[in-house]
Design an enzyme around this catalytic site. Sequence first.
Site, PDB file in Angstrom:
ATOM      1  CD  GLU A 161      -9.492 -43.169 -46.939  1.00 27.86           C
ATOM      2  OE1 GLU A 161      -8.560 -42.977 -46.127  1.00 27.86           O
ATOM      3  OE2 GLU A 161     -10.417 -43.979 -46.730  1.00 27.86           O
ATOM      4  CG  HIS A 196      -2.093 -42.432 -44.883  1.00 26.67           C
ATOM      5  ND1 HIS A 196      -1.953 -41.210 -44.283  1.00 26.67           N
ATOM      6  CD2 HIS A 196      -2.793 -43.203 -43.997  1.00 26.67           C
ATOM      7  CE1 HIS A 196      -2.554 -41.241 -43.084  1.00 26.67           C
ATOM      8  NE2 HIS A 196      -3.064 -42.441 -42.896  1.00 26.67           N
ATOM      9  CE1 TYR A 212     -16.699 -43.335  -4.235  1.00 29.60           C
ATOM     10  CE2 TYR A 212     -18.660 -44.680  -3.912  1.00 29.60           C
ATOM     11  CZ  TYR A 212     -17.924 -43.549  -3.618  1.00 29.60           C
ATOM     12  OH  TYR A 212     -18.389 -42.634  -2.708  1.00 29.60           O
ATOM     13  CD  GLU A 224     -30.017 -55.014 -12.770  1.00 30.18           C
ATOM     14  OE1 GLU A 224     -31.086 -54.525 -12.314  1.00 30.18           O
ATOM     15  OE2 GLU A 224     -28.932 -54.968 -12.157  1.00 30.18           O
ATOM     16  CG  HIS A 225     -31.937 -59.081 -12.310  1.00 22.62           C
ATOM     17  ND1 HIS A 225     -32.089 -57.898 -11.624  1.00 22.62           N
ATOM     18  CD2 HIS A 225     -30.656 -59.464 -12.115  1.00 22.62           C
ATOM     19  CE1 HIS A 225     -30.950 -57.588 -11.031  1.00 22.62           C
ATOM     20  NE2 HIS A 225     -30.049 -58.518 -11.303  1.00 22.62           N
TER      21      HIS A 225
END
Lengths: 432, 432
Positions: A415, A420, A130, A327-328
């Site tokens: 579990e 499984h 964009y 940011e900087h």
Amino acid sequence: MAIWLDQAAEGFGETFAAFLTTKREVSDDVNDVVKAIIADVRARGDAALADYSLRFDGIDFSDVPMRVTPAEIDEAAAKVAPEVMDALRLAAERIEKHHARQMPKDDIYEDALGVGLGSRWTAIEAVGLYVPGGTASYPSSVLMNAVPARVAGVERIVMVVPASGGAINPTVLAAAKIAGVEEIYRIGGAQAVAALAYGTETIAPVAKIVGPGNAYVAAAKRQVFGTVGIDMIAGPSEVLVIADANNNPDWLAADLLAQAEHDPGAQSILITDDAALGHAVMSAVERQLKSLSRSETAAASWRDFGAVILVKSLADAVPLANRIAAEHLELAVDDPDALMAGVRNAGAIFVGRHTPEVIGDYVGGSNHVLPTARSARFSSGLSVLDFVKRTSILRLGPEQLRALAPAAIALAKSEGLDAHARSVAIRLNLEG
Amino acid sequence: MAIWLDQAAEGFGETFAAFLTTKREVSDDVNDVVKAIIADVRARGDAALADYSLRFDGIDFSDVPMRVTPAEIDEAAAKVAPEVMDALRLAAERIEKHHARQMPKDDIYEDALGVGLGSRWTAIEAVGLYVPGGTASYPSSVLMNAVPARVAGVERIVMVVPASGGAINPTVLAAAKIAGVEEIYRIGGAQAVAALAYGTETIAPVAKIVGPGNAYVAAAKRQVFGTVGIDMIAGPSEVLVIADANNNPDWLAADLLAQAEHDPGAQSILITDDAALGHAVMSAVERQLKSLSRSETAAASWRDFGAVILVKSLADAVPLANRIAAEHLELAVDDPDALMAGVRNAGAIFVGRHTPEVIGDYVGGSNHVLPTARSARFSSGLSVLDFVKRTSILRLGPEQLRALAPAAIALAKSEGLDAHARSVAIRLNLEG
């Protein structure tokens, strides 16, 4: 006028904490509008794009094709001043070289048991970029997003850019050409994001959408997240300059204003151990403000969000910098390495007095898409990693399966997952 | 009964495309409720947590402390069967070894111009790990989230787990102990996410929140995203098995059911070039379903979302697999490497007939937190990279600045950013 905070003053801890949580963005609630636009583009495709483009950008797709033609791209590039074309080419080349080093390597190996394990990296197949319209339509951002995607091996890069009133900034098209982006549509807003995510008759969908945009674009990206990937949602830009006494106040003022001119919500902060320098920079800012074409924006940003923080020693600047997570971060000090060692949260660090942040915006080679609003505490700037994904690989033979089966079965049973346990046990005639 | 799709049948393209877009999740709109809970926790802190925990989990923090005590963790671990403790230790050790290889390396270098460039990686300082309560409270997930965070160097890992009716699954506490997690609070839901993101009197805020949860937890994670980082929002689990004729149908049926038993929205798909095998697997699934403790869940998943896809040749399975972009892909064929070379979109690949996906759930060493719902097209499974962030570094001296200045100034001017141009020019006495 920016605020002045003094570490030695009473209540500095509270003042600084409050300063940290200052909101710099008005977040319009555009979610409902955006939701309706996305639904419409999904339902009506190109027809919806045509309607919105006519309404919002004043462009009629029965006169002008939605897709920018190769001839148009060439013509645009021919219009751009040669020194700008050269600068774009230099920037693209430096960005490409730097980002090529970021490519992660596959790691496929066998462990001591003979289990094959690994990570395999592949490029995302199609990415949408964009590009905002109007004054926020920055050619440098086209390079910063498209070049890493290309380096990562993304085969299809689709750019969308609203042609407000029919026109696209020629330098943006020139940057696209230099970055090798050929599929460009003159659409924008939430409708462009929807088209990229879901596709229309003309536009095939992509798997990830990157690039900056206004509140509508940001809301649309949040809403399509999951159907496609998105990059970060960037807020207004910010710079933190840590400076000792040995600085030219005019240089630092220029750096602070370079952030401030982006957006009234941008933030420029100076931390120094020298009160005289702090005052000199404040004066220089006022002086320089007068001669800027975007002085109104810069003045608003500096007035509302600018700050000078006086610390007792430069070492005290480091924990503050980590909390600000800018940011900087510029380190304009005699021994920048000493400070840098302690810095943990920063999008990018600009080391020494001869590294103004602006070089990183354009031609340093590193990416200028960086985490804002303290998100450097948990996230990174844009890189090749944003355009690849990792598949993990597991490979067992009968012997390795036998070795690992008992533990897997024990955990599955604990579990309560019978199937499984059976999936492992059945292969070894064990009890599942 | 699962659906049967035949590549040779008329209209396969459309049928497959429709199958791909099947929604498997009812997404309750809980945003408003969650918004109110988050606001309340921000306003009232611990008091709000106490109220919600009493209301939703039936637990009174005037009787039981919010923070789980070390003694409680030790007692829980002592209650767990020794073979389960051993299995957890083996799993943790294998996960740690594998993830240690994923640590990214700093890359600091000088380019031909003498410009210093680099990437420096640091761990996120504090991470919150959400663990669901009740039957979805999986100790294996504790290891899969906490061990990579520990490997990354995260100093503070905070676990939250709702103690529905006062109790926490002892195996979950044992897994936390093995993973070295010591800060555990018995809170859950949106209120726990809010506490992690914003902090309360008792709980210091974290910078990132990971781990699975219900619709409320997922909505809360989306809402706090930006203030903190979050991992992916995972949907129901899925497996795609590609199998040739030379398979034991019972093994494959067990693998399909291992996914199906997780959730009624889970999805199990078999692609084969052998119709007889497809039918045999379908029969085996029906047979095995009868003896599962979670047969109702597994039957619903298989009935509503299960599929067997018959292809003309195994090579035809690859493009379909790339479109499905499954969380788990099993290659149960004679020559798995031939197929694997063409696979691009998959969270994890399980290579060969002796690598049931379940091994990866527990003790393979790779991570079981993987992209669902086709998001493997653009994202990766959990790794050490989710717990570190990259700071980019740029360092110029006067000479390098002089070399790059003209291009930076040209681009700044072409973007209409005067202060940007000045920030470079002023250092060289150039015209900005």
